[in-house]
Design a protein around this motif. Structure first.
Motif, PDB file in Angstrom:
ATOM      1  N   TYR A 230      12.580  29.772 -27.213  1.00 16.70           N
ATOM      2  CA  TYR A 230      13.062  29.812 -25.840  1.00 16.70           C
ATOM      3  C   TYR A 230      12.911  28.455 -25.172  1.00 16.70           C
ATOM      4  O   TYR A 230      13.332  28.262 -24.064  1.00 16.70           O
ATOM      5  CB  TYR A 230      12.276  30.840 -25.032  1.00 16.70           C
ATOM      6  CG  TYR A 230      12.453  32.241 -25.530  1.00 16.70           C
ATOM      7  CD1 TYR A 230      13.641  32.906 -25.304  1.00 16.70           C
ATOM      8  CD2 TYR A 230      11.447  32.880 -26.223  1.00 16.70           C
ATOM      9  CE1 TYR A 230      13.816  34.196 -25.753  1.00 16.70           C
ATOM     10  CE2 TYR A 230      11.611  34.168 -26.677  1.00 16.70           C
ATOM     11  CZ  TYR A 230      12.795  34.818 -26.443  1.00 16.70           C
ATOM     12  OH  TYR A 230      12.973  36.085 -26.887  1.00 16.70           O
ATOM     13  N   VAL A 231      12.241  27.555 -25.877  1.00 11.48           N
ATOM     14  CA  VAL A 231      11.848  26.337 -25.192  1.00 11.48           C
ATOM     15  C   VAL A 231      12.975  25.327 -25.134  1.00 11.48           C
ATOM     16  O   VAL A 231      13.341  24.836 -24.084  1.00 11.48           O
ATOM     17  CB  VAL A 231      10.635  25.709 -25.894  1.00 11.48           C
ATOM     18  CG1 VAL A 231      10.183  24.495 -25.129  1.00 11.48           C
ATOM     19  CG2 VAL A 231       9.519  26.734 -25.982  1.00 11.48           C
TER      20      VAL A 231
ATOM     21  N   ILE B 152      28.159  24.013 -29.933  1.00 11.96           N
ATOM     22  CA  ILE B 152      29.313  24.615 -29.297  1.00 11.96           C
ATOM     23  C   ILE B 152      30.506  23.675 -29.257  1.00 11.96           C
ATOM     24  O   ILE B 152      31.646  24.073 -29.429  1.00 11.96           O
ATOM     25  CB  ILE B 152      28.914  25.095 -27.895  1.00 11.96           C
ATOM     26  CG1 ILE B 152      30.047  25.897 -27.317  1.00 11.96           C
ATOM     27  CG2 ILE B 152      28.535  23.984 -26.971  1.00 11.96           C
ATOM     28  CD1 ILE B 152      30.269  27.109 -28.106  1.00 11.96           C
TER      29      ILE B 152
ATOM     30  N   SER C 236      16.320  23.334 -25.109  1.00  9.99           N
ATOM     31  CA  SER C 236      17.706  23.435 -24.724  1.00  9.99           C
ATOM     32  C   SER C 236      18.502  22.698 -25.785  1.00  9.99           C
ATOM     33  O   SER C 236      18.130  21.626 -26.213  1.00  9.99           O
ATOM     34  CB  SER C 236      17.892  22.782 -23.362  1.00  9.99           C
ATOM     35  OG  SER C 236      19.142  22.187 -23.292  1.00  9.99           O
ATOM     36  N   GLU C 237      19.618  23.300 -26.231  1.00 10.25           N
ATOM     37  CA  GLU C 237      20.377  22.648 -27.300  1.00 10.25           C
ATOM     38  C   GLU C 237      21.011  21.359 -26.804  1.00 10.25           C
ATOM     39  O   GLU C 237      21.436  20.527 -27.578  1.00 10.25           O
ATOM     40  CB  GLU C 237      21.441  23.597 -27.852  1.00 10.25           C
ATOM     41  CG  GLU C 237      20.821  24.776 -28.551  1.00 10.25           C
ATOM     42  CD  GLU C 237      21.648  25.297 -29.709  1.00 10.25           C
ATOM     43  OE1 GLU C 237      22.729  24.766 -29.971  1.00 10.25           O
ATOM     44  OE2 GLU C 237      21.183  26.254 -30.343  1.00 10.25           O
ATOM     45  N   ARG C 238      21.098  21.219 -25.484  1.00  9.14           N
ATOM     46  CA  ARG C 238      21.674  19.995 -24.950  1.00  9.14           C
ATOM     47  C   ARG C 238      20.779  18.797 -25.239  1.00  9.14           C
ATOM     48  O   ARG C 238      21.232  17.680 -25.307  1.00  9.14           O
ATOM     49  CB  ARG C 238      21.837  20.124 -23.431  1.00  9.14           C
ATOM     50  CG  ARG C 238      23.207  20.631 -23.061  1.00  9.14           C
ATOM     51  CD  ARG C 238      23.362  20.633 -21.577  1.00  9.14           C
ATOM     52  NE  ARG C 238      22.842  21.872 -21.016  1.00  9.14           N
ATOM     53  CZ  ARG C 238      22.800  22.105 -19.708  1.00  9.14           C
ATOM     54  NH1 ARG C 238      23.224  21.212 -18.859  1.00  9.14           N
ATOM     55  NH2 ARG C 238      22.342  23.251 -19.268  1.00  9.14           N
ATOM     56  N   ASN C 239      19.470  19.082 -25.367  1.00  2.06           N
ATOM     57  CA  ASN C 239      18.552  17.953 -25.556  1.00  2.06           C
ATOM     58  C   ASN C 239      18.297  17.639 -27.009  1.00  2.06           C
ATOM     59  O   ASN C 239      17.534  16.761 -27.328  1.00  2.06           O
ATOM     60  CB  ASN C 239      17.218  18.246 -24.875  1.00  2.06           C
ATOM     61  CG  ASN C 239      17.409  18.393 -23.403  1.00  2.06           C
ATOM     62  OD1 ASN C 239      18.461  18.048 -22.886  1.00  2.06           O
ATOM     63  ND2 ASN C 239      16.414  18.928 -22.724  1.00  2.06           N
ATOM     64  N   ARG C 240      18.898  18.423 -27.908  1.00  2.00           N
ATOM     65  CA  ARG C 240      18.600  18.222 -29.311  1.00  2.00           C
ATOM     66  C   ARG C 240      19.212  16.955 -29.841  1.00  2.00           C
ATOM     67  O   ARG C 240      20.325  16.629 -29.461  1.00  2.00           O
ATOM     68  CB  ARG C 240      19.114  19.405 -30.119  1.00  2.00           C
ATOM     69  CG  ARG C 240      17.947  20.119 -30.767  1.00  2.00           C
ATOM     70  CD  ARG C 240      18.393  21.388 -31.414  1.00  2.00           C
ATOM     71  NE  ARG C 240      17.515  22.468 -30.984  1.00  2.00           N
ATOM     72  CZ  ARG C 240      17.721  23.728 -31.280  1.00  2.00           C
ATOM     73  NH1 ARG C 240      18.785  24.072 -31.943  1.00  2.00           N
ATOM     74  NH2 ARG C 240      16.880  24.647 -30.882  1.00  2.00           N
TER      75      ARG C 240
END
Lengths: 386, 294
Positions: free
Chosen positions: A379-380, A123, A382-386
Motif C-alpha cells: 500500500y505504500v 499504465i 505509488s507507482e508514479r514514484n517507481r
C-alpha cells in the motif's frame, strides 16, 4: 513426495526432471500425434486454434510473465505477421521464405514499438500499445495496395517450397503438425530463454527495475529484446492464423482480439508456460461451450426437472429459460467480463497456479498452508514514484 | 478562414466531451492511482439510466437527470466495493484488467436489458425542431454542443476547487501519494475510495446524458472512452485542468485532421498525438514532476 538425488550439474539443467515428466509428456505427445486421425474435423480444427493462441500466449508470457511489460496491442503484431505472409505469398514467395520473413518484419516492428515504450511503465505502456494497435488497424484498412483494405485479403493454400507440390491445406493433418511443431519449438525456446542470462535479466527487470539496473542489467536493451522476441513469435502465429482462416481483413485484429490474448495468460496463469497453453484451450473452447449451452443443456435441464417431479410445462419452461440465457446476445462478452474479474480476484495465478496448489496440497498432505501462495499487498508505494 | 473557425468550434465542442470523460479517469487516478478502463461503459450506463427515467418513465428532464446521477454514483461506489477493493495493493495491471472485464460485462448486460437499438432522450435544450442552433455571424453551433461546453467547464471548476480547497479533496491527494501514510494520518482511506468512484461515475453520467443528443445512446457508445485516453495523457493524467485542455486539443486536432488530411487520419490522429506525447513528454502538459526514490 519425491526427492531427486542430484549428483551432476546436468541433472539440474534438465527440462524433464524425472521419469514422471517423461510419462506425462509422453502421453500428451502420443495424444497430440494421434488426434488428427482419431478426432472429428471440428475438434482438430479447434486444436489448431489452440496451438495458434498458445503461440501468442507463449509470446505474451515472455513479455509479461518474464519481463513484466504489459501489451494490449498484440493483435496488431498478429496482423502484421498475417499481412506480411499474405502479401509475400501474392508475390509468389514460398512459405519457407515468407514464414521467417514475417517473423523478422514483426520483430522489427516490435523493436520500433519498444523504443518509445522504454520511457513508459505500467499504465502508460498499456495505453501506448492500445494506441499502436489502433493505428495498425487503420493502416491495414487504408493501405489498399498491400492489404486490399476493408475488402479483406484471400490467403492461398500453404505451399512450402513454392510450385513443386508440397502443399499443406488448412484442414489436413499436415497443417496441424506444422502448427504443433512450431508451438513445441517456441515453447522449448522460451524454456531455454528463461534459463539463459537474457531470461534472468528479463525476470530481474520484472521484479525490480531499480535492483536490476544496479546489478548492471541494461534496461533499455533487454526491454527491446523482450518486445522483439515477443513480437516475432506473435508474427509467426499471425502467419499460421492467416493460413488457418484463409481470409484476413482489418476487423479481425481489433482490441477484442488483444484482450483475448491477454485473457489467455490471465486465465492460464502468468507464472509459467503451461499457463499459455491452458489459457489457450480455455479461450478457444468458450465458443463450443456456449453452443452447448444453447443447444443441449436446456433439454438436459428440463429432463432433470422432470426427474425431480416437475410438471411437463414447468420443466419445458425451465429448459427454455436456460436456453434463453445461453443464446442471449452478448452472452460471450458478459462471460468474458465475469471470467476476467473472477480470475483477477480469486485465482491470480490462473489455472496453472491452481494445479500447482493442488499438487503441493497432496505432496505436503497434512501440512499444506494456504499462505504459501499468498501474494503480498503493498500500500505504500505509488507507482508514479517507481 | 470561416471553414477553419467553424471546424475549430466543432473541435472544441468535441474536445469538451473527451475532456469530460478524461475528467473521470483523472479523478480516480488522482485519488487512488487506479486507471478505470470501464469509464466509457459508465458513461453508457449513465445514458441508459437517464433514458429509463426521462423517456421510459416520463419524468421531468432535470429530475431524471438528477436521479440518473444519483443512481450512477451509488453504482460507482458499489463497483469499488465489489471489484476494486479486493485487489487493491496488487500490481496496477490487475486492476486495469479487472476494469476492462467490468467494461465487457457492463456492455453485454446493458445490451441484454436495453436492447441494441439506438435510444434517444428529448432535451429541453432543443428549443424547436427546426431551429436548435445558435448563429454568430455565419458560425453555426448546435445547442447540445453549447450545453456540453458549458457543463464541462463548470464541472471542471467545481472539481478543481473541491480538490484544492476542501479537506476531503486534499485527503484524496494524500491517499494517492501514499495510502499507508494517509491511513496513519487519520484519513478514512476506504471512504475516500468509495467517494471518488461515486464522483467519477457521476461525472461519467453527466457526460453520457450530455452526449445523448448528438451520438444517441447505444451499447457501443462506451468506446468513446478510449478516445479520452489521449486527452488524459496529454493533460498529464493527474491534473483536472489538464484533462480539459488535453481534451480540447485532441478534439480540435481530430476535427482539423478530418477536414484537411486524407481519409483515415481522423480516427487515428488522437492516437498519433498520444504516442508523440508519450515519446517526447510523458508527463503531459500539466503533469506533476515526481522525484524517483529507491
Amino acid at each position: 513426495m519425491r526427492f531427486i538425488f542430484k549428483t551432476d550439474y546436468n541433472q539440474d539443467l534438465r527440462l524433464l526432471k524425472h521419469s514422471g515428466y517423461w510419462w506425462s509428456y509422453g502421453v500428451l505427445a502420443a495424444f497430440l500425434i494421434l488426434a488428427p486421425f482419431g478426432l472429428d474435423n471440428y475438434l482438430v480444427s479447434q486444436l489448431v486454434f489452440v496451438f495458434i493462441y498458445a503461440l501468442v500466449g507463449v509470446s505474451l508470457t515472455i513479455l509479461t510473465g518474464f519481463t513484466g511489460q504489459v501489451s494490449l496491442g498484440h493483435a496488431a503484431f498478429l496482423a502484421i505477421g498475417a499481412y506480411t505472409a499474405g502479401f509475400l505469398q501474392s508475390l509468389g514467395v514460398p512459405f519457407i521464405i515468407y514464414f521467417p520473413a514475417a517473423a523478422i518484419v514483426t520483430g522489427l516492428v516490435g523493436m520500433l514499438v519498444a523504443i518509445p515504450a522504454l520511457r513508459l511503465s505500467g499504465i502508460y505502456l498499456v495505453i501506448a500499445t492500445i494506441a499502436f494497435a489502433f493505428i495498425i488497424e487503420e493502416v491495414a484498412a487504408r493501405w489498399e495496395a498491400v492489404t486490399h483494405g476493408n475488402e479483406g485479403m484471400r490467403v492461398r493454400t500453404l505451399d512450402v517450397f513454392g510450385g513443386n507440390g508440397v502443399t499443406l491445406p488448412r484442414d489436413e493433418p499436415g497443417f496441424y503438425f506444422l502448427c504443433l511443431g512450431i508451438l513445441v519449438l517456441m515453447v522449448i525456446l522460451a524454456l531455454n530463454l528463461a534459463r539463459s542470462p537474457t531470461g534472468r535479466a528479463f525476470m530481474a527487470i520484472r521484479d525490480s527495475e531499480t535492483a536490476a539496473k544496479s546489478m548492471g542489467v541494461n534496461l533499455a536493451l533487454y526491454k527491446v529484446k523482450s518486445f522483439t522476441i515477443s513480437a516475432a513469435i506473435t508474427g509467426m502465429a499471425g502467419v499460421l492464423f492467416a493460413h488457418k482462416l484463409s481470409f484476413i481483413s482489418p476487423e479481425m485484429f481489433t482490441l477484442l482480439l488483444s484482450l483475448e490474448f491477454i485473457m489467455v495468460i490471465i486465465i492460464g496463469g502468468i507464472i509459467g508456460l503451461h499457463g499459455a497453453v491452458l489459457g489457450a484451450i480455455f479461450i478457444v473452447m468458450i465458443d463450443p461451450f456456449l453452443t452447448l449451452l444453447k443447444d443441449d443443456v436446456p433439454g438436459l435441464v428440463s429432463s432433470i426437472a422432470l426427474l425431480f417431479g416437475a410438471a411437463q410445462e414447468t420443466a419445458a419452461s425451465i429448459g427454455a429459460a436456460v436456453g434463453n440465457v445461453g443464446s442471449a446476445p452478448g452472452m460471450k462478452g458478459a462471460l468474458y467480463g465475469l471470467i476476467i474479474i473472477f480470475f483477477i480476484i480469486f485465482e491470480p495465478y490462473g489455472l496453472y497456479g491452481r494445479w500447482l496448489k493442488v499438487k503441493l496440497y497432496f505432496q505436503l498432505f497434512p501440512l499444506y498452508k494456504k499462505a504459501t501462495f499468498k501474494r503480498q499487498k503493498t500500500y505504500v508505494k505509488s507507482e508514479r514514484n517507481r | 478562414m470561416l471553414d477553419f473557425i467553424q471546424q475549430l468550434v466543432n473541435g472544441i465542442a468535441l474536445g469538451c466531451v473527451y475532456g469530460l470523460i478524461a475528467l473521470g479517469f483523472v479523478l480516480i487516478y488522482k485519488a487512488t492511482e487506479v486507471v478505470n478502463f470501464a469509464q466509457g461503459e459508465l458513461l453508457m450506463l449513465g445514458g441508459f439510466f437517464a433514458f429509463t427515467f426521462i423517456t421510459f418513465m416520463g419524468l421531468n428532464y432535470w429530475i431524471g437527470f438528477l436521479l440518473a446521477v444519483i443512481c450512477m454514483a451509488l453504482l460507482g461506489s458499489t463497483i469499488e466495493r465489489v471489484v476494486v477493493r479486493p485487489i487493491l495493493g496488487y500490481p496496477q495491471f490487475s486492476i486495469v484488467m479487472a476494469t476492462i472485464g467490468l467494461g465487457f460485462f457492463a456492455r453485454s448486460v446493458a445490451g441484454m436489458i436495453w436492447g441494441t437499438d439506438d435510444l434517444k432522450i428529448d432535451t429541453p435544450f432543443s428549443r424547436s425542431v427546426t431551429e436548435n442552433v445558435v448563429r454568430i455571424g455565419s458560425l453555426v453551433i448546435a445547442d447540445d454542443k453549447i450545453s456540453i461546453i458549458v457543463a464541462t467547464v463548470l464541472l471542471c471548476i467545481v472539481l478543481y476547487l473541491f480538490f484544492s480547497r476542501t479537506r476531503m479533496g486534499i485527503a484524496m491527494q494524500a491517499t494517492s501519494q501514499n495510502m499507508l501514510a494517509a491511513y496513519y494520518m487519520g484519513i478514512p482511506v476506504k471512504r475516500v475510495f468509495s467517494l471518488i468512484w461515486a464522483i467519477s461515475a457521476a461525472v461519467a453520467c453527466f457526460a453520457g446524458i450530455l452526449l445523448a443528443p448528438s451520438t444517441l445512446i447505444h451499447t457501443n457508445v462506451g468506446f468513446i472512452g478510449l478516445k479520452a485516453f489521449p486527452a488524459a495523457v496529454l493533460g498529464g493524467f493527474g491534473s483536472i485542468p489538464g484533462a480539459l485542455v488535453g481534451g480540447i486539443i485532441i478534439g480540435v486536432i481530430e476535427q482539423l485532421a478530418g477536414f484537411y488530411l486524407p481519409q483515415g487520419f481522423k480516427d487515428v490522429a488522437a492516437y498519433i498525438v498520444l504516442l508523440l506525447v508519450l515519446w517526447f513528454k510523458p508527463d503531459g502538459l500539466f503533469g506533476m514532476k515526481m522525484r524517483k526514490k529507491v
